[in-house]
Motif scaffolding. Structure first.
Motif, PDB file in Angstrom:
ATOM      1  N   MET A  44      -5.464   0.441   1.595  1.00  0.00           N
ATOM      2  CA  MET A  44      -5.470   0.031   0.183  1.00  0.00           C
ATOM      3  C   MET A  44      -4.858   1.075  -0.755  1.00  0.00           C
ATOM      4  O   MET A  44      -3.977   0.725  -1.554  1.00  0.00           O
ATOM      5  N   PRO A  45      -5.256   2.359  -0.672  1.00  0.00           N
ATOM      6  CA  PRO A  45      -4.598   3.325  -1.560  1.00  0.00           C
ATOM      7  C   PRO A  45      -3.105   3.470  -1.266  1.00  0.00           C
ATOM      8  O   PRO A  45      -2.320   3.757  -2.171  1.00  0.00           O
ATOM      9  N   TYR A  46      -2.710   3.221  -0.011  1.00  0.00           N
ATOM     10  CA  TYR A  46      -1.282   3.268   0.313  1.00  0.00           C
ATOM     11  C   TYR A  46      -0.539   2.149  -0.428  1.00  0.00           C
ATOM     12  O   TYR A  46       0.485   2.375  -1.073  1.00  0.00           O
ATOM     13  N   VAL A  47      -1.109   0.942  -0.365  1.00  0.00           N
ATOM     14  CA  VAL A  47      -0.494  -0.213  -1.052  1.00  0.00           C
ATOM     15  C   VAL A  47      -0.450   0.043  -2.559  1.00  0.00           C
ATOM     16  O   VAL A  47       0.549  -0.249  -3.223  1.00  0.00           O
ATOM     17  N   GLN A  48      -1.520   0.621  -3.102  1.00  0.00           N
ATOM     18  CA  GLN A  48      -1.563   0.928  -4.533  1.00  0.00           C
ATOM     19  C   GLN A  48      -0.386   1.821  -4.930  1.00  0.00           C
ATOM     20  O   GLN A  48       0.244   1.620  -5.964  1.00  0.00           O
ATOM     21  N   ARG A  49      -0.085   2.808  -4.086  1.00  0.00           N
ATOM     22  CA  ARG A  49       1.004   3.750  -4.428  1.00  0.00           C
ATOM     23  C   ARG A  49       2.380   3.123  -4.227  1.00  0.00           C
ATOM     24  O   ARG A  49       3.320   3.484  -4.925  1.00  0.00           O
ATOM     25  N   GLU A  55       7.601   4.149  -0.833  1.00  0.00           N
ATOM     26  CA  GLU A  55       8.680   3.168  -0.737  1.00  0.00           C
ATOM     27  C   GLU A  55       8.233   1.786  -0.265  1.00  0.00           C
ATOM     28  O   GLU A  55       8.551   0.775  -0.881  1.00  0.00           O
ATOM     29  N   ARG A  56       7.512   1.748   0.856  1.00  0.00           N
ATOM     30  CA  ARG A  56       7.114   0.445   1.399  1.00  0.00           C
ATOM     31  C   ARG A  56       5.826   0.561   2.200  1.00  0.00           C
ATOM     32  O   ARG A  56       5.489   1.647   2.682  1.00  0.00           O
ATOM     33  N   VAL A  57       5.150  -0.582   2.312  1.00  0.00           N
ATOM     34  CA  VAL A  57       3.917  -0.629   3.097  1.00  0.00           C
ATOM     35  C   VAL A  57       4.292  -0.733   4.568  1.00  0.00           C
ATOM     36  O   VAL A  57       5.040  -1.637   4.953  1.00  0.00           O
ATOM     37  N   ILE A  74      -0.468  11.970   0.902  1.00  0.00           N
ATOM     38  CA  ILE A  74      -0.127  10.591   1.268  1.00  0.00           C
ATOM     39  C   ILE A  74      -1.377   9.916   1.811  1.00  0.00           C
ATOM     40  O   ILE A  74      -2.017  10.438   2.716  1.00  0.00           O
ATOM     41  N   PRO A  75      -1.770   8.757   1.240  1.00  0.00           N
ATOM     42  CA  PRO A  75      -3.016   8.123   1.688  1.00  0.00           C
ATOM     43  C   PRO A  75      -2.967   7.723   3.164  1.00  0.00           C
ATOM     44  O   PRO A  75      -1.929   7.293   3.669  1.00  0.00           O
ATOM     45  N   GLU A  85      -9.880   5.098  -6.537  1.00  0.00           N
ATOM     46  CA  GLU A  85      -9.588   5.973  -5.403  1.00  0.00           C
ATOM     47  C   GLU A  85      -8.363   6.821  -5.706  1.00  0.00           C
ATOM     48  O   GLU A  85      -7.338   6.302  -6.121  1.00  0.00           O
ATOM     49  N   ASP A  86      -8.474   8.124  -5.450  1.00  0.00           N
ATOM     50  CA  ASP A  86      -7.412   9.069  -5.807  1.00  0.00           C
ATOM     51  C   ASP A  86      -7.238  10.110  -4.707  1.00  0.00           C
ATOM     52  O   ASP A  86      -7.486  11.297  -4.912  1.00  0.00           O
TER      53      ASP A  86
END
Ligand code: WQD
Length: 339
Positions: free
Chosen positions: A203-208, A215-217, A198-199, A193-194
């Motif tokens: 899941m893509p947020y956590v990946q980044r 910076e943080r989830v 900003i996602p 996923e790309d």
């Protein structure tokens, strides 16, 4: 079978292309590359060792779509995954969402029927289910077009259109696949996923966050009526989801059918973040934030109909999904742009 995948270079389209090629089918991808990269098509070819035809164009344009059928036919089936999908953005740009997400269907259906396709598979969403009293959602659960956002409504509107069209084309297989929350990546780490910007999705947020790009989830609410207070979702590994499309195409009968594609197992936000931390081998910074507008406490399906009729079940676990997502993201910290 020769399959046209509209939106075929996107997250779900790329994995579905690999699954179709691995199963011995041929694919043509039609994608405007608005939320992915042409590199995805190269990677599909690299993984499978097969030829991938990519047409860069707009699937909502009837001239473009007719051209694909004329120049790349004969085509047996269409898998329609070409849609705008950002829930929040859809509330700001309703006209763009309704227009794109319906015009693509009209163009693909018209050209497909004119050119004698046998199957049309539509990418819908578990978001069409309306009533938490129906959990776990079967395909008979109440649906509504009165959803909180135009994105979700456009999915349900498409289903209504397709059901009516199927009625007057009884030889056509029209299959609606209602995805729950697709996550993970191909185990090669070559596709994943790309999202641009900003996602929006967890899941893509956590990946980044894991690669240090964010910076943080932020955890949207820990006061839901769920075991740990965070939202419950049915996260399905994208490779299982892709195999669901192959099953739908290979097993489909003439007529109209709807299938849930999910695991049937609810997983909380905290459980997903913890699984990702196990994959990465370290803790990730996180904070509890207020609930996000429009979110439901829980959404997960009963996938028994797909098991029964398509002989398909999601076999990959949440740990498989987080391991594969981390493999993809750590090898491609900037997604396809890394290459
Ligand atoms: C999952 C959970 C959030 C982000 C939407 C659409 C659906 C499908 C996928 C696709 C929820 C929480 C999220 C974050 C968080 N559409 N969360 N922090 O909302 O279930 O589904 O996207 O293309 O149709 O409705 O998915 O991944 O956004 O959220 O805590 O940064 O994670 O509150 O509980 P959702 P999601």
């Amino acid at each position: 079978m020769r399959v046209l995948l509209a939106g075929g270079a996107g997250f779900i389209g790329a994995h579905t292309s690999v699954a179709l090629l691995d199963a011995g089918h041929e694919v043509i991808l039609l994608d405007d590359l608005s939320n992915t990269s042409a590199i995805a098509a190269e990677r599909i070819a690299q993984i499978t060792g097969k030829t991938v035809e990519l047409v860069v164009g707009d699937a909502s344009d009837p001239v473009v779509v007719a051209g694909v059928f004329d120049e790349h036919g004969p085509i047996d089936a269409v898998v329609h995954l070409a849609a705008f999908k950002a829930v929040g953005e859809s509330t700001q740009k309703p006209l763009e969402y309704y227009s794109n997400n319906l015009d693509t269907t009209f163009a693909l259906l018209r050209a497909g029927i004119d050119h004698g396709i046998r199957s049309f598979v539509f990418s819908s969403s578990g978001t069409v289910y309306a009533d938490p009293a129906d959990l776990p959602f079967t395909e008979e659960a109440t649906t509504s077009v009165d959803l909180s956002n135009p994105y979700g409504k456009s999915k349900r509107m498409n289903e209504v259109v397709l059901e009516d069209v199927a009625r007057v084309h009884p030889d056509l297989n029209v299959t609606i696949l209602r995805y729950f929350n697709p996550v993970g990546a191909h185990e090669s780490g070559l596709i994943g996923e790309d999202p641009s910007g900003i996602p929006n999705n967890l899941m893509p947020y956590v990946q980044r966050v894991a690669v240090g790009a964010l910076e943080r989830v932020g955890i949207f609410g820990d006061d839901y009526d769920t075991p740990d207070g965070t939202g419950l979702r049915d996260y399905i590994h994208v490779v299982d989801l892709a195999l669901g499309h192959v099953a739908a195409l290979e097993k489909a009968q003439p007529g109209f059918a709807i299938y849930n594609l999910g695991t049937g197992r609810p997983v909380s936000v905290l459980e997903l973040v913890s699984a990702f931390e196990r994959a990465v081998g370290r803790e990730l910074p996180r904070e509890i934030l207020p609930r996000r507008a429009g979110d439901v406490a829980a959404s997960y399906c009963d996938p028994a109909k797909a098991a029964r009729e398509l002989d398909w079940v999601a076999v990959r676990t949440i740990d498989d999904a987080t391991r594969d997502a981390w493999n993809w993201q750590s090898r491609n910290p900037q997604g396809f742009a890394t290459a």
